[in-house]
Design a protein around this motif. Structure first.
Motif, PDB file in Angstrom:
ATOM      1  N   SER A 156     -30.313 -20.714 -33.004  1.00 10.00           N
ATOM      2  CA  SER A 156     -29.001 -21.352 -32.364  1.00 10.00           C
ATOM      3  C   SER A 156     -27.922 -20.068 -32.356  1.00 10.00           C
ATOM      4  N   GLY A 169     -26.224 -18.146 -28.964  1.00 11.84           N
ATOM      5  CA  GLY A 169     -25.031 -17.828 -28.416  1.00 11.84           C
ATOM      6  C   GLY A 169     -24.876 -16.176 -28.145  1.00 11.84           C
ATOM      7  N   TYR A 184     -20.119 -21.943 -29.288  1.00  6.81           N
ATOM      8  CA  TYR A 184     -20.793 -23.332 -29.659  1.00  6.81           C
ATOM      9  C   TYR A 184     -20.167 -24.563 -29.671  1.00  6.81           C
ATOM     10  N   LEU A 228     -25.202 -27.488 -32.375  1.00  5.61           N
ATOM     11  CA  LEU A 228     -24.419 -26.140 -31.761  1.00  5.61           C
ATOM     12  C   LEU A 228     -24.534 -26.116 -30.317  1.00  5.61           C
TER      13      LEU A 228
END
Length: 341
Positions: free
Chosen positions: A37, A41, A232, A288
């Motif tokens: 995650s 991003g 996020y 997220l």
């Protein structure tokens, strides 16, 4: 890999020691699970996977350098005076750190992400086969049953159900990532080299960082980074926030606790508990990235946990060794790194 020791985890007969090993393994799996995650991003912000992975490994190596040096005080002969241990650190860095991540990077360029992950996470089965062929530790029926249950759960979690077209080159890269992941569990569980877990992690990450950096320098691994903000859950943060998270949590903390867990549980059980990384990756993606897992994925997560329990029931012949001073020091090292992270 011919010099590795049998799968005899250093655990006490007391239940708290087994519990500590399982807790460390879950912390490691959770930390590793966060990496996807955080990296996603950065990738959406313009980073390449190679740049994100190299930053993660290099930062972790830098953070662990001082704790590793302190852990090696009075024990440098274990590394500098023993070619076998130098080879172990180099092998760990090349296979378990750089190899696993670089092969996975190329696998996803040919395959769907879920398929590439599924191939890589056949590593626990590879560990069982390795311990059987190399050390004669033949798995029992209960262990095989647990492996099958976990495999079915993993397939559900990853959403690999039908209509998947496999690319041969991608499959080979995925198998390379699987070898790297299996090497991580087997080498981490080696207690006979005498190296502190922090030193093994720092040395392996340093070697891995050099390998990845070299791959980027010669153009094998694309490298591109940016200072743009990273988003996020609808909130933008500075680029260095996820980079620090990748280095401190998903690499430094993850590798140190993973090594400590493997030395208490053995490579076979530790590799199955590490399947919880997939479940935690889904949870972090939900929080997220707003990627909510479906009912089949949740059911698969429960099957993975059930498979881990069955594998534990199938474990036999675990050596009953009381934790001595080296192992107690190892626990202290893990606590220090966790506090620093």
């Amino acid at each position: 890999m011919s010099t590795l020791t049998p799968d005899t985890p250093v655990v006490s007969s007391a239940r708290p020691q087994l519990g500590a090993g399982l807790l460390l393994a879950l912390v490691s799996a959770s930390a590793f699970g966060l990496s996807g995650s955080l990296a996603r991003g950065l990738l959406d912000a313009g980073w390449t996977a190679g740049a994100a992975v190299t930053a993660r490994v290099a930062l972790a190596a830098l953070v662990l350098a001082v704790p590793a040096a302190l852990a090696m005080r009075g024990r440098w002969a274990l590394l500098l005076g023993q070619p076998r241990n130098l080879g172990t650190v180099a092998l760990y860095g090349v296979l378990a750190v750089a190899g696993a991540q670089l092969c996975y990077f190329y696998a996803v360029s040919y395959l769907q992400v879920g398929v590439a992950l599924l191939i890589e996470y056949t590593a626990p089965v590879a560990v069982i086969v390795w311990m059987w062929l190399r050390h004669g530790q033949r798995p029992g029926r209960v262990t095989v049953l647990g492996a099958a249950v976990a495999a079915v759960g993993l397939a559900l979690v990853l959403g690999v159900v039908s209509g998947v077209s496999l690319n041969v080159v991608g499959v080979l890269w995925g198998l390379g990532a699987m070898v790297g992941a299996a090497s991580y569990f087997v080498i981490s569980a080696d207690n006979d080299n005498g190296l502190p877990g922090t030193a093994l992690a720092a040395g392996g990450l340093t070697v891995g960082g050099v390998v990845l950096g070299t791959a980027g320098f010669v153009g094998v691994l694309p490298m591109r980074a940016t200072t743009a903000g990273v988003e996020y859950a609808g909130h933008e943060v500075a680029w260095w926030v996820p980079v620090l998270g990748l280095g401190l949590v998903t690499a430094a903390l993850a590798y140190v606790t993973g090594i400590a867990a493997s030395r208490r549980l053995g490579s076979r059980l530790a590799s199955f508990v590490a399947l919880a990384e997939v479940v935690m990756a889904l949870v972090f993606a939900w929080v997220l990235l707003d990627e909510l897992p479906g009912p089949l994925q949740l059911a698969g997560g429960l099957l993975i946990l059930a498979g881990v329990v069955v594998v534990k029931l199938g474990e036999s012949g675990v050596q009953d060794v009381r934790l001595g001073e080296p192992e107690a020091a190892e626990v202290a090292e893990v606590a220090e790194v966790a506090d620093a992270a």
